[in-house]
Write a protein that holds these residues in place. Sequence first.
Motif, mmCIF file in Angstrom:
data_model
loop_
_atom_site.group_PDB
_atom_site.id
_atom_site.type_symbol
_atom_site.label_atom_id
_atom_site.label_comp_id
_atom_site.label_asym_id
_atom_site.label_seq_id
_atom_site.Cartn_x
_atom_site.Cartn_y
_atom_site.Cartn_z
ATOM 1 N N UNK A 74 -13.142 74.174 -6.497
ATOM 2 C CA UNK A 74 -12.836 72.696 -6.145
ATOM 3 C C UNK A 74 -11.911 72.044 -6.881
ATOM 4 N N UNK A 88 -15.141 68.965 -2.023
ATOM 5 C CA UNK A 88 -15.437 69.929 -1.407
ATOM 6 C C UNK A 88 -15.100 69.442 0.556
ATOM 7 N N UNK A 90 -15.231 71.753 3.619
ATOM 8 C CA UNK A 90 -15.459 73.340 4.440
ATOM 9 C C UNK A 90 -14.904 73.265 5.836
ATOM 10 N N UNK A 100 -22.978 78.946 4.447
ATOM 11 C CA UNK A 100 -23.848 77.786 4.181
ATOM 12 C C UNK A 100 -24.904 77.936 5.244
ATOM 13 N N UNK A 125 -20.800 73.305 10.782
ATOM 14 C CA UNK A 125 -21.929 73.739 10.247
ATOM 15 C C UNK A 125 -23.287 73.498 11.224
ATOM 16 N N UNK B 14 -25.109 70.933 2.106
ATOM 17 C CA UNK B 14 -24.614 72.028 1.385
ATOM 18 C C UNK B 14 -24.376 71.804 -0.076
ATOM 19 N N UNK B 15 -23.837 70.772 -0.415
ATOM 20 C CA UNK B 15 -24.033 70.136 -1.685
ATOM 21 C C UNK B 15 -24.388 68.549 -1.918
ATOM 22 N N UNK B 29 -27.971 73.448 -1.209
ATOM 23 C CA UNK B 29 -27.586 74.860 -1.924
ATOM 24 C C UNK B 29 -26.882 74.690 -3.175
ATOM 25 N N UNK B 32 -23.061 68.805 -7.184
ATOM 26 C CA UNK B 32 -21.598 68.625 -7.686
ATOM 27 C C UNK B 32 -21.704 67.560 -8.662
#
Lengths: 201, 37
Positions: A74, A88, A90, A100, A125, B14-15, B29, B32
Amino acid sequence: MLTTLACTPKGKCRFLEFESIHGTVVYSGVARRRGEPGGASVASPNRLRKMKGRRMSYDGRVFTVQLGGVIRKLPLFEVAPGVKIAIFNMLGDTEVVETAAALLATRLPTGAEVLVVPEVKAVPLAHALVGRQQAALRGRAQGAQALHGELPRNRSAQHHHRRAADALRGWQGRPSGARQAGRPGGRCDQHRQHDSAGCAN
Amino acid sequence: MALATATVAGEMAVFTEGKPEDWDGVIALGHLPVFTD
């Protein structure tokens, strides 16, 4: 550097600049509208030079993350003086989205009926998560159907066959396992009949 | 969520980002960090 001009049907245009950094496409600037001071409808070199002053600061450093077996670097962008964050995004990275979703699906709270996500980067997602949840439910239902589809001839075997199918469907109307101990004699109906017939099992 | 009279079963990401202790109730998950000079 990728440059594109986005226009509405009424002719209002925005001049967009994208940059690919370590495989991640980063949106890095918006030009003024056509007609506004400094506005333009084409990507002139002069316009590009002016836009560069509005880009987030990036010095080439990255922050490496790992999701399951997927690794991404990243880019670290300075978003305020002395403050850098790892960008980030996605959206468009289907490998990250699927990975994920697979990881999050295993940690989805039980009893969750609705997934709510903010627009718009998290929508893929949620789509992948729902797909996995539905596939799991379908698998359980099909497994139960398959078990019920081929009943054994033996009555006791039929009983265990149905119980296995019910367990697959998550049906708990009939006591099973530890619940069975709460029944009179610690047996379900089928097993109590079995007992009265003099069978030890 | 209150308007829909919904019960929040959990929050996932996710983060998470920033201070890890700010995200105790969130299933994530990874985390950061924010880099400051």
